[in-house]
Scaffold this motif. Structure first.
Motif, PDB file in Angstrom:
ATOM      1  N   GLN A 122       0.803  -1.231   0.000  1.00  0.00           N
ATOM      2  CA  GLN A 122       0.000   0.000   0.000  1.00  0.00           C
ATOM      3  C   GLN A 122       0.835   1.280   0.000  1.00  0.00           C
ATOM      4  O   GLN A 122       0.291   2.367   0.113  1.00  0.00           O
ATOM      5  CB  GLN A 122      -0.916   0.006   1.239  1.00  0.00           C
ATOM      6  CG  GLN A 122      -1.925  -1.140   1.260  1.00  0.00           C
ATOM      7  CD  GLN A 122      -2.546  -1.329   2.628  1.00  0.00           C
ATOM      8  OE1 GLN A 122      -1.854  -1.634   3.600  1.00  0.00           O
ATOM      9  NE2 GLN A 122      -3.849  -1.120   2.713  1.00  0.00           N
ATOM     10  N   LEU A 168      -5.776  -3.329  -4.978  1.00  0.00           N
ATOM     11  CA  LEU A 168      -5.819  -3.610  -3.537  1.00  0.00           C
ATOM     12  C   LEU A 168      -7.021  -4.473  -3.187  1.00  0.00           C
ATOM     13  O   LEU A 168      -6.951  -5.340  -2.312  1.00  0.00           O
ATOM     14  CB  LEU A 168      -5.849  -2.298  -2.748  1.00  0.00           C
ATOM     15  CG  LEU A 168      -4.574  -1.453  -2.794  1.00  0.00           C
ATOM     16  CD1 LEU A 168      -4.782  -0.118  -2.087  1.00  0.00           C
ATOM     17  CD2 LEU A 168      -3.390  -2.209  -2.176  1.00  0.00           C
ATOM     18  N   ALA A 207      -3.830   4.004   0.761  1.00  0.00           N
ATOM     19  CA  ALA A 207      -2.460   3.973   0.266  1.00  0.00           C
ATOM     20  C   ALA A 207      -1.861   5.365   0.320  1.00  0.00           C
ATOM     21  O   ALA A 207      -2.574   6.367   0.383  1.00  0.00           O
ATOM     22  CB  ALA A 207      -2.437   3.445  -1.168  1.00  0.00           C
TER      23      ALA A 207
END
Length: 457
Positions: A170, A274, A283
């Motif tokens: 991330q 993600l 992120a």
């Protein structure tokens, strides 16, 4: 006991807070009265900010975003275009590994003042240089091993990551480099003056490429490629490109390009990636300030954090091997194509002329796909020393390819040009060109004249 009324305490607001307030007025349709009440200042004060908005933006552009957050009063910079041009030139030169002294910087500033057609007098004195260095946080050359400044930022970085509960999947970095997509190894290296005077770089050959990846190397958005033209003939009829193609008159990254890419490409792309990994859609993108004036770029739990100015060459992961590796692979693909065409009895000039932006974007996309997760993760060690011990192991590593083994193609290239005294190059020069010791060479830097052209427009 004094009967005098207590004086009202003066409220100070930073430049960043003023500009954020103006953004709320424009984008969230808040009134000046609401903003004044929110910040505890007078209505007339907010009206004054609106009047000075252009000056506020110019001031923020000339200083680092962190410094802007703490700056309260507006101080006019003399000859701001000279300041901006010198800073852009400085960043380009540092990417090429150039050693820059005070006299060299002052000489370049005078060149910009003379060629920007400015009426206001300018003296590149030691005092000017000192203030310019302070505005851009330029200090003596520092190393990753002994710098307290680097250690301090490592601690800040760790605090950001831990407080938000982010994994290497991330945490992202993006960085740009210039690429002369037809460039071949030369017998002699060009100086910056020679490039500008002789046109050796090639008028339309330089493009800008920005690469972005997370720290685990498992999420790599398509490259951004910036050319000079909106619809180059070679690609205008293609339905799909393997890169995100943009255009700008000088083929460099602008505020608009970066901001639009962040909101309309980066955020949607990584949100999906993600989600595939069953990770929360949050992120951070650590990057340089691409003319965004330090503005707050955020969408939900996805945001941009700017790295400290003049430390990107030390901390920026993409500059620690990724961009160099990308170029090495690209140049090997280019060299293989040239050798193949030379063996078909075509001359080098004809071959290079046949290479268009179409070949460049497909070769660059192929090269980016071949940059391994191992290369990317290793490049993060300068910013995140513990990265390899905490890296997510959920993805299978792509087998490492030895791109340094270029002996055969180098020999084939030399053999194909053995009777061409003008273009034949020795093995050492070819290997130096292939292995990209710096993020970009002088041929790939924006020239002073290109910087001036961009600022005038």
């Amino acid at each position: 006991m004094s009967l005098e009324p207590e004086k009202k305490k003066r409220k100070t607001v930073s430049i960043q807070e003023k500009l954020d307030a103006l953004d709320e007025i424009e984008k969230k349709k808040k009134t000046s009265t609401e903003i004044a009440r929110q910040l505890g200042v007078g209505h007339s004060t907010v009206c004054g900010w609106k009047k000075d908005e252009k000056l506020l933006n110019m001031q923020r552009e000339l200083i680092h975003a962190v410094q802007a957050n703490n700056m309260k009063r507006l101080r006019q910079v003399d000859n701001p275009l000279v300041d901006k041009a010198t800073w852009q030139w400085f960043k380009e030169q540092k990417k090429s590994g150039a050693q820059l002294s005070g006299p060299i910087i002052k000489s370049q500033a005078i060149f910009f003042w003379q060629n920007l057609g400015l009426s206001k007098s300018f003296d590149a004195s030691d005092g000017w240089l000192s203030k310019w260095k302070n505005r851009h946080h330029i200090k003596n050359i520092i190393s990753c091993e002994d710098s307290d400044i680097v250690t301090e930022y490592h601690n800040k970085f760790d605090e950001i990551i831990k407080s938000r509960g982010l994994t290497p999947d991330q945490v992202f970095n993006a960085d740009e480099t210039g690429i002369n997509f037809r460039q071949m190894p030369k017998k002699n290296l060009y100086t910056q003056d020679e490039v500008g005077a002789t046109g050796a770089k090639g008028k339309n050959e330089r493009i800008t490429v920005m690469a972005c990846s997370n720290a685990s190397g498992t999420i790599k958005p398509p490259l951004i490629v910036i050319g000079k033209y909106a619809k180059p003939r070679a690609i205008k009829n293609l339905q799909h490109l393997p890169v995100s193609y943009k255009h700008q008159k000088s083929a460099w990254m602008s505020n608009d390009i970066f901001t639009n890419w962040f909101y309309y490409e980066f955020v949607p792309f990584i949100s999906k990636e993600l989600e595939k990994k069953n990770l929360p859609t949050k992120a951070i993108l650590f990057t340089d300030d691409y003319g965004t004036n330090g503005q707050n770029l955020k969408s939900g739990d996805i945001e941009v954090i700017y790295l400290p100015q003049n430390m990107t060459s030390i901390l920026q992961p993409m500059e620690q091997g990724c961009l160099q590796n990308l170029k090495t692979i690209y140049r090997k693909i280019l060299l293989e194509f040239v050798v193949k065409e030379l063996t078909a009895n075509k001359c080098l000039a004809e071959i290079l002329k046949s290479i268009t932006i179409r070949e460049a974007v497909f070769w660059l996309a192929r090269s980016w796909n071949m940059v391994t997760t191992s290369t990317i993760t290793t490049s993060w060690k300068s910013l995140w020393p513990e990265i390899q011990t905490i890296k997510s192991l959920s993805e299978t590593e792509v087998p490492e390819v030895d791109f340094n083994n270029t002996t055969d193609i180098v020999k084939e290239f030399q053999l194909a040009l053995k009777n061409d005294d003008e273009n034949n190059v020795n093995e050492k020069a070819i290997n130096t060109w292939l292995n990209c010791p710096t993020v970009q060479n002088l041929n790939e830097c924006l020239s002073p004249h290109e910087i001036i052209e961009n600022l005038k427009n």
